[in-house]
Enzyme design. Structure first.
Site, mmCIF file in Angstrom:
data_model
loop_
_atom_site.group_PDB
_atom_site.id
_atom_site.type_symbol
_atom_site.label_atom_id
_atom_site.label_comp_id
_atom_site.label_asym_id
_atom_site.label_seq_id
_atom_site.Cartn_x
_atom_site.Cartn_y
_atom_site.Cartn_z
ATOM 1 N N LYS A 76 -67.377 31.332 107.551
ATOM 2 C CA LYS A 76 -66.780 31.955 106.500
ATOM 3 C C LYS A 76 -68.012 31.832 105.391
ATOM 4 O O LYS A 76 -68.825 31.250 105.204
ATOM 5 C CB LYS A 76 -65.678 31.092 105.963
ATOM 6 C CG LYS A 76 -64.857 31.699 104.851
ATOM 7 C CD LYS A 76 -63.590 30.813 104.299
ATOM 8 C CE LYS A 76 -62.647 31.544 103.340
ATOM 9 N NZ LYS A 76 -61.387 30.557 103.102
ATOM 10 N N SER A 151 -57.064 32.974 103.028
ATOM 11 C CA SER A 151 -58.256 33.740 102.552
ATOM 12 C C SER A 151 -59.311 33.778 103.536
ATOM 13 O O SER A 151 -60.143 34.677 103.629
ATOM 14 C CB SER A 151 -58.967 33.186 101.452
ATOM 15 O OG SER A 151 -59.584 31.793 101.671
ATOM 16 N N SER A 175 -55.326 28.784 103.752
ATOM 17 C CA SER A 175 -56.237 29.706 103.789
ATOM 18 C C SER A 175 -56.855 29.677 105.374
ATOM 19 O O SER A 175 -57.429 30.777 105.612
ATOM 20 C CB SER A 175 -57.571 29.744 102.981
ATOM 21 O OG SER A 175 -57.083 30.024 101.732
#
Length: 481
Positions: A76, A151, A175
């Site tokens: 990420k 996210s 997330s």
């Protein structure tokens, strides 16, 4: 070339039927074929191939391969990796490169992992749809008109599209788990402090935790075992011993397992398809010998309210460092220092990030601190007490990962409160700091994925993943290709 479990790939690599270079070349080609989907913010073509050749040479020399030897992994875009771009999907970090490795990255490198690129995300991990990204949204692998969740939407989509075997994400209020549910992959958030946060760009420091997205629970457990453990560079990392997760999983039995099913996780307005698929999954656990136990927990709506007060307060402090002075975007039209700060932040941050900074500053301001922030901390303590009490009666708590299936791109962008409710079932585990995982269990009437959300007591990741593995096997779900 397709491997749904790392152990299958590893056996091919160690037997020399395949080389790391061949494997990584294949994955990079797949990533390039999906470039229009915005799944990656950066692809490490040269670095990944060079690393693959190094590992092939290591094997040729007869050296012992690491636990993650040759595993293609995505990261990420809020986890530091030295020399690689780091943007948090924000304009304000445009052009910035990491100057050090996160602890999780160091530990994976030491075990011979190969990083193929950085994945898209909601800006600074603030969002539930991956639409709050400076480079644009990511489509859901099952329906390109819908969101992958957030996210960590890019990480979930990368695993579901078989662009990597495992992806690292971060989980503040859901997330990793919510996009895991939306993309039909396993999304694991460990106990707070289980994995060092050193090198993770801070959103809300008392909630943030690095998590793992994988096609199956075995691969998630393998990576967790590598990156978990105390770190002197993170005072919040736990000294709790890291067990052999795979061995713990193998000893989990569903016979007599007490599965807590809170009425708070099945409200009247829960999407009917989601409720049906989740209840069918829980029925399979019951048929396999588990006992479903109705339990009472505080309404999740209270958790959402407390959560968004606390995380915005922490975010307003954490994001003060992004001012255009030291790194990242700097506004070109600023006559003085004060204007440069204001203009750089105004132009560099997206709408949702600015909304949360303003809200956080407000709840911390004189006259409102006791009314909002202090009260939210009290609610947090109540949730912690109630969840501890619940685990005196049950072994695991189960419910839906999300109150609805993946929604359309743009559907909720004009209504922040409705967007925040996407995390209504994942936030409680974050508030109390307990481990949780989303596991794929089926599909709704439109063929969209539905996940079951499991919560276990502190540091019981092995048991939780064992239950999740059994549940996934009973439901026979597999990620999209």
């Amino acid at each position: 070339m397709q491997f749904r479990r790392y152990e299958d790939l590893r056996s091919k690599l160690l037997s020399r039927e395949l080389t790391c270079e061949q494997v990584i070349s294949e994955y990079l080609q797949r990533i390039d074929s999906k470039k229009d989907d915005n799944i990656f913010t950066a692809v490490f073509h040269e670095a990944a191939l060079e690393r693959a050749r190094e590992l092939d040479a290591k094997l040729e020399r007869g050296e012992e391969p690491g636990v993650l030897f040759g595993m293609p992994i995505a990261i990420k875009d809020n986890i530091s990796m030295k020399g690689a771009p780091l943007s948090c999907a924000s304009k304000i970090l445009d052009g910035y490169e990491s100057v050090y490795d996160a602890t999780a990255i160091e530990r994976m490198v030491a075990e011979d992992a190969i990083f193929v690129g950085r994945t898209n995300m909601d800006e600074f991990a603030m969002g539930s749809s991956n639409e709050n990204s400076a480079i644009g949204p990511v489509p859901n692998p099952f329906d390109k008109t819908r969101v992958p969740g957030g996210s960590s939407g890019g990480s979930a989509a990368a695993v579901a599209n078989d662009l990597c075997m495992v992806a690292l994400g971060s989980d503040t209020g859901g997330s990793v788990r919510q996009p895991g549910g939306f993309c039909n992959v396993v999304g694991l958030k460990p106990t707070y402090g289980r994995i060092s946060r050193y090198g993770l760009v801070a959103f809300a420091s008392s909630f943030d935790q690095i998590g793992v997205l994988a096609a199956n629970c075995d691969d998630a457990a393998l990576v967790l075992g590598v990156i978990a453990g105390q770190d002197d560079r993170d005072a919040t990392s736990s000294h709790h011993e890291v067990p052999d997760y795979e061995s713990t999983m193998d000893h989990v039995s569903l016979e007599g397992l007490r599965v807590g099913v809170p009425s708070a996780f099945f409200p009247e307005n829960l999407n009917a398809d989601v409720a049906g698929v989740v209840k069918a999954g829980l029925k399979k656990l019951e048929d396999a010998g588990a006992e479903l136990v109705e339990i009472e927990l505080p309404e999740s709506d209270y958790a959402i309210a407390a959560y968004y007060i606390l995380v915005t307060a922490e975010a307003s402090s954490n994001l003060a460092r992004f001012d255009g002075a030291r790194y990242g975007y700097r506004s070109p039209d600023s006559p003085d220092l004060s204007s440069m700060y204001v203009n750089s932040r105004t132009e560099g941050f997206g709408a949702e990030v600015k909304r949360r900074i303003m809200l956080g500053t407000y709840v911390l301001s004189a006259g409102y601190y006791d009314t909002y922030y202090k009260k939210a901390q009290q609610v947090r303590r109540v949730f912690q007490e109630k969840y501890r009490e619940a685990f005196e009666k049950v072994d695991v708590i189960a419910g839906p990962t999300s109150p609805f299936p993946p929604f359309g791109i743009g559907d909720k962008m004009d209504n922040p409160l409705e967007m925040y409710l996407a995390d209504v079932f994942t936030v409680p585990a974050s508030i109390v700091g307990m481990p949780a995982v989303s596991v794929p269990v089926g599909f709704d009437s439109l063929g969209l994925p539905v996940g079951v959300h499991l919560i276990c007591n502190f540091f019981e990741e092995g048991k939780m993943l064992g239950i999740a593995r059994n549940l996934q096997a009973l439901c026979q779900t597999a990620p999209s290709n």
